[in-house]
Every structure is written in C-alpha cells, then in structure tokens.
Design an enzyme around this catalytic site. Structure first.
Site, short mmCIF file in Angstrom:
data_model
loop_
_atom_site.label_atom_id
_atom_site.label_comp_id
_atom_site.label_asym_id
_atom_site.label_seq_id
_atom_site.Cartn_x
_atom_site.Cartn_y
_atom_site.Cartn_z
N GLU B 61 105.36 49.86 -47.93
CA GLU B 61 105.12 51.12 -48.63
C GLU B 61 103.72 51.93 -48.47
O GLU B 61 102.87 51.31 -48.51
CB GLU B 61 105.03 50.98 -50.27
CG GLU B 61 106.40 50.86 -50.94
CD GLU B 61 106.17 50.97 -52.48
OE1 GLU B 61 105.18 51.32 -52.99
OE2 GLU B 61 107.30 50.77 -53.07
N ASP B 72 98.23 57.08 -60.79
CA ASP B 72 97.27 55.88 -60.10
C ASP B 72 96.03 55.68 -60.82
O ASP B 72 95.15 56.90 -61.22
CB ASP B 72 97.03 56.51 -58.67
CG ASP B 72 98.35 56.13 -57.97
OD1 ASP B 72 98.88 55.02 -57.84
OD2 ASP B 72 98.72 57.32 -57.16
#
Lengths: 403, 278
Positions: B61, B72
């Site tokens: 990824e 995040d």
C-alpha cells in the site's frame, strides 16, 4: 448547468447542491452522519423543537436583530443607502450563536454529552462554549496554534466558559487544520460526541443544517425590508469564509431574482499576489472536509495555505451551496483586500460608532463599493455579522499602536 | 497520447485476486505494509518498495501524500508533510510504481490516499496513467461507496476500488459493502485514526468473522497493528494484516538506501515469520 427553478429545493437527499456537497468522509463516520441526518431531518419538522429554538433565539440570543440605516456612512459614500443587519448585537457578538443554539438542541435530543468544535477567529468556539455551558455539556474546541496567537481574547473567553481549547500544530496551524483535528476526535469518540461544525461546509447534513439555523437572518431581513422600506433591497452583501453568515442572509432571497447577491471573499494582499483566501473567486472545484466545493489547491491537489487579516475568513474551501450559486450565476463572489477591509472598519467606526469584526468589515467594504453603483434611493443590505472587540489588538498591532 | 486503455482488464490488473488466491492455497496470511510515498526519501523509494517485498510483503500500500489527511494520526500526517515539502505528487508516485514494475511484475500495488489529488489530476487521466504504471487498486479514504460514481473511469480502466468497513458500519450497509467490494475489503479495527493504540483483538474477532462470512473477497484488517505479536493475533481470523504507522515511524529517521532497505526488512521479517508460524 441547467436552469434552477427553485433555489430552496436544495440540497437533494444525498446532500448535493448540483455538483457540490455530498459526504466525502471515511467509512467510520458514515454511521454517525446517518444518525445525525436522520435526527435532524426529523427535528427540523418537529413543532416542539422549532418552538424551543424560537424561544432560545428570542430570549437567549436576543433576536430579532434590527436593520440599521447607516445614514452618515451612506452620505459619506455618496451613493445608495447602506443598511446593516446587526448580527453583531446578538449574544456573544456574532451570527455564530444562531447555529450553535440550534445544534445544541439537536445534541441534547440525541443524548450526546460531549461537544467538539473547530474555530478560526474564535467566534464559533465562543458560541459553542456558550451553549455547552448553558446545557451542561462538556466542550472541547480545536484551534490552530497561529489563530490562538492572534485571537487571545477569544481563547480566554472560551476558557472562562468552561471549554477546553486544544491547540492544533499540524499543517498550516489555522482553521482547516482545526477542522481536520476535530474530525479525528469525532472518528475516535463517535459514540458520545456531537461535532458542532461552525460553518456551512463539512459533509451532509452540515451544509444544510448550519444554513437552516442561520437562515433566520434572511427571513427576518426580508420581512423587515418589506415592513420598513416597502420593498426588497437592490443588492445583498456579506463576507464569505466558510460562508455561514452569507448563506444565512442570502438564502431567503435566492428566489427573488431581482435582488442582486454579492459575496465578499478575503483577497488578503490581493488575489494576484497569491496571498489570499478567495476560494470562489480564485479556486477550482475539489474535495475538502467532506464535501465537493471550490478549494484553493496546487496542481498536485494539495490544499494551499491562505492569508487574510481576519482569522474567520482564512479558509481554503467554502460551503458547497456557495459553489452551486456561483456556477448557477445566482450570486457573484468578489475579493476584498485586507487594506480595503481595514479602511471600511475605520470609516464605519468614525461615521456610525460601530466597531465591526474584521470579517464583517470585508462586507462593509463591498457594501460601500455597491452603494457607489446605485442611485441615492437604492438599498444595499449588508450583513454586519460580528462585532470587532476581538480584533482591537490585531488592528493596533498592524497599525503600530501599543495597547 | 498513449494508446487508449483496453476495455478488458489489462494483464496485470487482477494481480490482487491472484495474490490472495495463492495465499489461500498456501494457507498463509497476507502481509500488507503501508508506506507514505516519498518518505523518508524520494530518491530511494523504489529501493524501499523492493525491500518491502524482500521483507515478506504480499501487497504494497503506497500512501499518496495529502495536505489534509483527516483519517490519519500524527505519524502519517508528518510523513505526508515531509513528502509534500519535497514536491511529491501523483506524477512522482506513478513514476516509482513504473520503475518498481521493471523488476517486479507480481506484487500488487494499491495507492491509498484522499480524493482531492486524484480529482485535481483528473479521473480519466489518473486511471490511464495508473494502469500504465502498474497500479492495481486504489483505496480513497474519503470516497465512500455513496460517492464512488466519480471513480467509474478508474474501474473502467481495470483499477480495483478497495473499500473500507468499520466497527460503526451498520449491518445493512455491511451487506452492500461486501457485495461491492473488489480485490479485498479493508476492515478498520477500531473507530479512530491510524497509529492510535486501542486495538482490542478480542472485540474484533467476531466482527471480522461475520464480515468474512458475507464478503466475496478476502478481508484485510488494519489500524493498530504494530508488531509480530499483534499481527499474529489478528492473523487468527483475517486473510491479511495491514501495518502502516509503526513502519512509517521506523523508516522516518533512516538515512541512505541501505539504511532504508535494512529497516524495512528488519521490521517486516519477524512479522512475516510470526504470520507463517500461525
């Protein structure tokens, strides 16, 4: 873009205003957004909820706010009559309380004991802390470290009201980063937390809900115009950062096609310098903070840092309904520079004895420009969205005065 | 203009499906490391990608940096900020994927990030360039199923859209996600942001089992997995584990290509061993 018959029919059931709006959030937030949407769509038609909101607006906020004819300012400008919708006279000193009073009632009915909010100038933070104190809810306000520095008085006001103010040090350390951090809090504490967004941006249902709660401004204004002046104004103007005070004034007039609508964005040092926050005038469609709207970003899609003398307009996006109105040609969006806003601030102070917020001073500057375009019997209605006490230190520092 | 994209999936485009089929046949749990593209060093990104494979990665990824990464935590926020400061954008990321493909035609690559960089690049243009570079799928955090119509050009080009499922996902919605999922379904182990610490293996085991029973595609679990122990616990009930923040933090201080590659392998190898001992 197809012709729009009824501007009051938007957004659609997906929260879209034409190509704009929507729900661009991480999967974890889809459930709380669905819960909020369901609750809000029910409450906005609930007579008991509406009655309680009306009572709060009258007895706590102090509504209705008057429309004031700024006669000496108008004479000084030498054009049409400039009328001010006095949202600065609301409790806590700005239009922001219209929205937080409403969202607080939603939070209470949803049984959420904890409120989080983001703030730029601190006005929404203060308005959130205020309603949280009144309802006995815990309140956490996220604020960019840069904004904390330039809005110290509002930070202290929030603390006096019992809120916790969390400095945000990521990114540009301003409003957009505070919004990111509030979203991160919400995704972590979805079960007990109500996210009180302060502007008509964010994912559905926020652009709808925040607009509804601020639309009282335009509903009052339209009725006041008909009663006091026997007609609608020739033009409306308001400052546009996220755009909540502007949509609040504009919305009721959207189907009155003869009423010209002009939003004043922060042109900072001038749009040509790149140091500005004029998302509609100088940006492009993109996706930020849960909705598709005009944003300021580079060719890699990175959101760019903005500049405005007023923290409340220092935002690289804008509410999706404004993007829709721009593309539909129903509203114009123009830039007002820092210098123009400050000149308007001083002129209003000296001719009318009103200290306007720096954000609202952008609208006053635009009202002055519009007044010059119309004959003396013209009517320009300007939303004076907040008072300027919070900005006294900023203005003094900018002009080299020690307070 | 390069050739238009073929209407049938391009030869590499089902790499994800093939990789999971091979894992299943071998009774192995997949290992999916996440790294932020361009961090710690744009110059050595391709070296890092190969090191991830040597360390035991089954799929990579690659995070496309974005200025406002709402989902995040601090570790990936800072990695994104560093990469953006070095000028990393979609063009650079696709360049590294193409360079990686010179030596590795097998390891699937999923680009993970947020919608705005793709929107600004242009969906059709992105789709064509990504497929040509050798990208297999995209995971766009802020593009839920309801908004995924904009990604049609990506699907038409053969890119698989990896969907997220979360503990807050309602049962009826989970049915729809499981039906729409391509490649694999990424199950977010807790309500929170990347790099947070509240992983509770016990709580999620049952939920992941339910999702696996419904989904036509394999289920990978991410968020909160940081080492061999936590990876092994999750492997008991998942088809693959995703490890991001802990790896990104380990790489952040690396200097030079050998250090970067060494840290990546040193980090992944014990996890690989723990998964294979399972």
């Amino acid at each position: 873009m197809p012709t729009i018959d009824d501007f009051h029919a938007w957004p659609d059931e997906h929260g879209r205003f034409g190509n704009y709006g929507g729900s661009y959030v991480a999967e974890t937030l889809m459930a709380p957004l669905a819960e909020l949407t369901e609750a809000y769509l029910r409450l906005r038609k609930d007579p008991e909820f509406i009655a309680e909101l009306d009572r709060d607006l009258k007895y706590y906020v102090g509504r209705p706010s008057p429309i004031y004819h700024a006669e000496r300012l108008s004479q000084h400008v030498g054009g049409a009559r400039i009328l001010l919708k006095r949202e600065d006279l609301n409790h806590t000193g700005a239009h922001k309380i219209n929205n937080t009073v409403g969202q607080a009632l939603v939070a209470k009915r949803m049984g959420k004991p904890r409120i989080i909010a983001e703030t730029g100038a601190g006005q929404h933070g203060v308005a959130s802390a205020t309603v949280a104190a009144r309802l006995g809810l815990k309140c956490v306000v996220y604020m960019g470290a840069v904004d904390i520095e330039r809005q110290k008085m509002n930070v202290y006001r929030m603390k006096l009201l019992g809120a916790e103010v969390v400095p945000v040090t990521s990114g540009s350390k301003t409003l957009k980063d505070a919004l990111n951090e509030a979203m991160r809090d919400w995704v972590t504490n979805v079960a007990d937390t109500f996210y009180m967004i302060g502007t008509v941006a964010g994912p559905h249902p926020y652009p709808l809900m925040v607009r509804d709660f601020n639309a009282i401004v335009g509903r009052e204004a339209r009725a006041q115009m008909l009663q006091d002046y026997g007609r609608l104004p020739d033009a409306l103007t308001a400052c546009v950062g996220g755009g909540s005070n502007a949509i609040g004034l504009f919305h009721e007039f959207l189907n009155d096609r003869d009423v010209r609508i002009v939003g004043a964005e922060a042109a900072g040092d001038g749009i040509e310098t790149g140091h500005h926050a004029a998302s509609l005038a100088a940006g492009r469609p993109g996706v930020l903070h849960g909705n598709r709207t005009y944003v300021l970003c580079d060719d890699n899609g990175q959101i760019t840092e903005t500049h405005s003398v007023s923290a409340g307009l220092d935002y690289p996006g804008v509410g999706p309904e404004h993007s829709f109105l721009k593309d539909a040609g129903r509203a114009e969006y123009v830039g007002v520079t820092d210098d123009e806003a400050l000149q308007a601030f001083h002129l209003l102070a000296r001719t009318e004895g009103i200290l306007a917020a720096l954000e609202s001073s952008h609208a006053v500057a635009q009202a002055i420009k519009l007044a010059r375009e119309y004959p003396k019997d013209g009517l320009i209605l300007c939303n004076l969205s907040g008072r300027g006490d919070k900005d006294v230190h900023t203005i003094a520092a900018r002009e080299g005065v020690e307070v | 203009m390069p050739n238009p994209v073929s209407p049938i999936p391009n030869p590499g485009s089902r790499r994800i499906d093939r990789r999971f089929a091979a894992l299943k046949a071998a009774s192995r749990t997949g290992l999916i490391p996440f790294v932020t593209a361009g961090d710690p060093s744009p110059e050595h990104m391709v070296t890092l990608m190969h090191a991830l494979v040597e360390g035991g990665a089954d799929l990579i990824e690659l995070g496309v940096p974005f200025s406002d990464p709402m989902a995040d935590g601090l570790v990936i926020q800072h990695a994104s900020e560093r990469a953006i400061a070095k000028g990393v954008g979609i063009g650079e990321v696709l360049g590294w994927v193409a360079a990686f493909r010179q030596r590795d035609a097998q390891t699937p690559i999923v680009l993970m990030g947020y919608l705005n960089p793709v929107e600004i690049h242009g969906y059709a243009r992105f789709a064509q360039e990504a497929v040509q570079a050798g990208v297999d799928g995209v995971l766009l955090v802020d593009c839920p199923l309801e908004e995924a119509a904009v990604l049609q050009p990506l699907r038409d080009a053969g890119l698989q859209q990896i969907l997220l499922a979360a503990p807050t996902t309602a049962p009826q919605r989970m049915v729809r996600l499981c039906e729409a999922a391509e490649g694999f379904l990424y199950y977010v182990s807790f309500a929170g942001i990347t790099g947070a610490g509240q992983l509770s293996t016990h709580d999620i085991a049952g939920r992941v089992a339910d999702v696996r029973a419904q989904a036509k595609v394999p289920v990978a679990v991410g968020f909160g997995i940081r080492d061999a122990q936590s990876a092994k616990e999750i492997a008991a009930f998942a088809d693959a584990v995703v490890i991001g923040s802990a790896l990104v933090a380990r790489l952040a201080e690396a200097t030079g290509p050998d250090d970067i590659a060494g840290r990546a392998k040193d980090f992944l190898q014990p996890i690989r061993a723990a998964l294979d001992a399972h």
